[in-house]
Design an enzyme around this catalytic site. Sequence first.
Site, short mmCIF file in Angstrom:
data_model
loop_
_atom_site.label_atom_id
_atom_site.label_comp_id
_atom_site.label_asym_id
_atom_site.label_seq_id
_atom_site.Cartn_x
_atom_site.Cartn_y
_atom_site.Cartn_z
N HIS A 88 -6.67 -2.35 2.97
CA HIS A 88 -7.52 -1.34 3.61
C HIS A 88 -6.66 -0.56 4.61
CE1 HIS A 88 -10.88 0.51 5.72
NE2 HIS A 88 -11.59 0.22 4.64
N ASP A 90 -15.11 -4.19 -1.56
CA ASP A 90 -15.29 -4.07 -3.01
C ASP A 90 -14.94 -5.33 -3.79
OD1 ASP A 90 -14.14 -0.91 -2.27
OD2 ASP A 90 -16.09 -1.28 -3.20
C1 SDX Z 1 -12.92 1.49 0.29
O1 SDX Z 1 -11.44 4.08 4.24
C2 SDX Z 1 -12.44 3.32 4.09
O2 SDX Z 1 -13.06 2.91 5.07
C3 SDX Z 1 -12.81 2.97 2.65
C4 SDX Z 1 -13.97 2.01 2.47
C5 SDX Z 1 -15.27 2.60 2.96
O3 SDX Z 1 -16.20 1.82 3.23
O4 SDX Z 1 -15.38 3.85 2.96
O5 SDX Z 1 -13.72 0.79 3.18
C6 SDX Z 1 -14.19 1.68 1.00
O6 SDX Z 1 -12.42 2.44 -0.27
C7 SDX Z 1 -12.24 0.16 0.34
C8 SDX Z 1 -10.86 0.16 -0.39
C9 SDX Z 1 -11.11 0.06 -1.88
N1 SDX Z 1 -9.86 0.30 -2.60
C10 SDX Z 1 -9.23 -0.75 -3.20
O7 SDX Z 1 -9.59 -1.92 -3.11
C11 SDX Z 1 -8.03 -0.31 -4.02
C12 SDX Z 1 -6.86 -1.27 -3.72
N2 SDX Z 1 -6.43 -1.01 -2.36
C13 SDX Z 1 -5.28 -0.14 -2.14
O8 SDX Z 1 -5.14 0.89 -3.06
C14 SDX Z 1 -5.04 0.19 -0.69
O9 SDX Z 1 -5.08 -0.98 0.00
C15 SDX Z 1 -5.94 1.20 0.00
C16 SDX Z 1 -6.03 2.48 -0.76
C17 SDX Z 1 -7.30 0.65 0.20
C18 SDX Z 1 -5.32 1.50 1.38
O10 SDX Z 1 -4.12 2.12 1.14
P1 SDX Z 1 -3.10 2.46 2.32
O11 SDX Z 1 -3.67 2.18 3.66
O12 SDX Z 1 -2.61 3.84 2.06
O13 SDX Z 1 -2.00 1.37 2.13
P2 SDX Z 1 -0.59 1.70 1.62
O14 SDX Z 1 -0.70 2.31 0.27
O15 SDX Z 1 0.14 2.41 2.70
O16 SDX Z 1 0.01 0.23 1.44
C19 SDX Z 1 0.80 -0.38 2.42
C20 SDX Z 1 1.60 -1.43 1.62
C21 SDX Z 1 2.34 -0.82 0.44
O17 SDX Z 1 3.45 -1.68 0.16
P3 SDX Z 1 4.92 -1.25 0.77
O18 SDX Z 1 5.16 0.16 0.35
O19 SDX Z 1 4.80 -1.44 2.26
O20 SDX Z 1 5.86 -2.27 0.11
O21 SDX Z 1 0.69 -2.38 1.06
C22 SDX Z 1 0.74 -2.29 -0.36
C23 SDX Z 1 1.38 -0.96 -0.70
O22 SDX Z 1 2.01 -1.01 -1.96
N3 SDX Z 1 -0.64 -2.37 -0.84
C24 SDX Z 1 -1.02 -3.05 -1.91
C25 SDX Z 1 -2.41 -2.93 -1.96
N4 SDX Z 1 -2.83 -2.17 -0.94
C26 SDX Z 1 -1.74 -1.82 -0.25
N5 SDX Z 1 -0.30 -3.74 -2.83
C27 SDX Z 1 -1.02 -4.33 -3.82
N6 SDX Z 1 -2.37 -4.27 -3.94
C28 SDX Z 1 -3.10 -3.57 -3.03
N7 SDX Z 1 -4.42 -3.50 -3.15
#
Ligand code: SDX
Length: 436
Positions: free
Chosen positions: A317, A374
């Site tokens: 998140h 989720d």
């Molecule tokens: C919702 O914003 C909100 O409040 C949203 C929400 C709401 O109520 O409105 O809470 C609802 O959308 C919840 C999130 C649902 N999405 C998912 O579950 C999809 C999987 N999650 C990711 O795609 C991700 O965690 C996000 C999109 C939720 C957040 O992305 P960020 O904050 O942009 O994180 P990032 O891409 O900068 O990641 C930081 C690091 C990266 O690795 P490095 O580059 O540091 O090596 O963490 C890794 C990312 O690759 N990472 C993940 C991951 N989420 C982040 N790696 C594997 N699986 C994941 N799910």
Amino acid sequence: MTQTTPSFTPPQDEGAVKISYKGKSSTFPVLTGTSGNNVIDIRNLQKDLDLFTFDPGLGTTASCESKITFIDGDKGVLLYRGYPITQLAEHSSFPEVAYLLLYGNLPTRHEYKVFVDRLEEKSLLHEQIRNFFNGFRRDAHPMSILCGTVAGLSAFYPEGTDTSNEESRDIAAVHLIAKIPTIAAWAYKYSRGEPFVYPRADYSYSENFLNMLFARPDTPYQINPIFSKAMDRILILHADHEQNASTSTVRLTGSTGAHPFACIAAGIAALWGPAHGGANEAVLKMLHTIGSKENIPDYIAQVKDKNSDVRLMGFGHRVYKNFDPRAKIMKKTCDEVLNELGEQDPLLELAMELEKYALQDDYFVQRKLYPNVDFYSGIIFKAMGIPESMFTALFAVARTVGWVSQWKEAFNDPLRRIYRPRQLYTGPGERDLWPR
Ligand code: SDX
């Protein structure tokens, strides 16, 4: 009805930041709110130092001031108008929480009655709206129907374009909260070729939504009180969440003065993405792909492999760097629904194994990736008979309350102006078309 929309008070100064650049310097006030990070007011940055800020994804940018929802990502706390989500999910109803988000305080018994009567009165759709559905293929995704129909609904409420006064904005908000469950449920019925079911005055908001989804002319639908309570709680958990992608989309669209129904249609479109509201559907697909707990190590290896674009859906998140409090409540609700059904869902067992495995892996621990709202929601929806294609539409039904509350709030903000971000341009410098 007394509407207690809190007025905006200018944020209090909390010191200042001095920035020096190329022989010039300027001081920028630091503003503080009730809770959370203080902010640097950089509105004069370009005027004073001819500089922009650069913040792709707006991860450290406060786009507005708001009094509605607060998240403490480190502590895993979520407050709606100051009330913890854990208390609201346990003790409130969704219409009560909707009133709280819209007007700033919990309703009195009379205010609650007036509000739910308004919602019930507006829950019907103009009969001509039925024609909208026939334009879609039967296998159209419910979110495409929801997005298209909500935008099209604006044609039936031309007065909605008048956003100049609180009363017309409030009417639009109530219309949307009341009608979107009907549109979402009819999208499902349309996909099954079943007759549309109308809302009933003797049912609660959640009971109506379930009844419109599952009732059929030939067999009356018995509403299971465990399901309607679970639905109410799920709607509460998904109602609002600060300036997430879809809410920011609604605020941005609203800043242009667009019709409120068009603003909410834009929010529905943004929510649909798998990185946002589409994640609940993606979690189920992920669990089906993994299949069994023996395959978890291989799947996690793919997730950790930067060359794969595989993510652990339902994990991570932008704000929570601890457990999403909603995930914990979802898990508890999941247990209640499955116990009611007397079922052990292998997907729940698999999800729990996956969570345990990931939370012991340094990749997730280091990046503070925990289950979000989720991760478990899809399992409950599936247990309640809601098809995967409807998961995000259900999220949209709930989030409509947050969207319209934030959309309304923006109009009372003395700092309100059209959203117009800038950019860091790295394209070609000016060049002539000829000679070439
Ligand atoms: C919702 O914003 C909100 O409040 C949203 C929400 C709401 O109520 O409105 O809470 C609802 O959308 C919840 C999130 C649902 N999405 C998912 O579950 C999809 C999987 N999650 C990711 O795609 C991700 O965690 C996000 C999109 C939720 C957040 O992305 P960020 O904050 O942009 O994180 P990032 O891409 O900068 O990641 C930081 C690091 C990266 O690795 P490095 O580059 O540091 O090596 O963490 C890794 C990312 O690759 N990472 C993940 C991951 N989420 C982040 N790696 C594997 N699986 C994941 N799910």
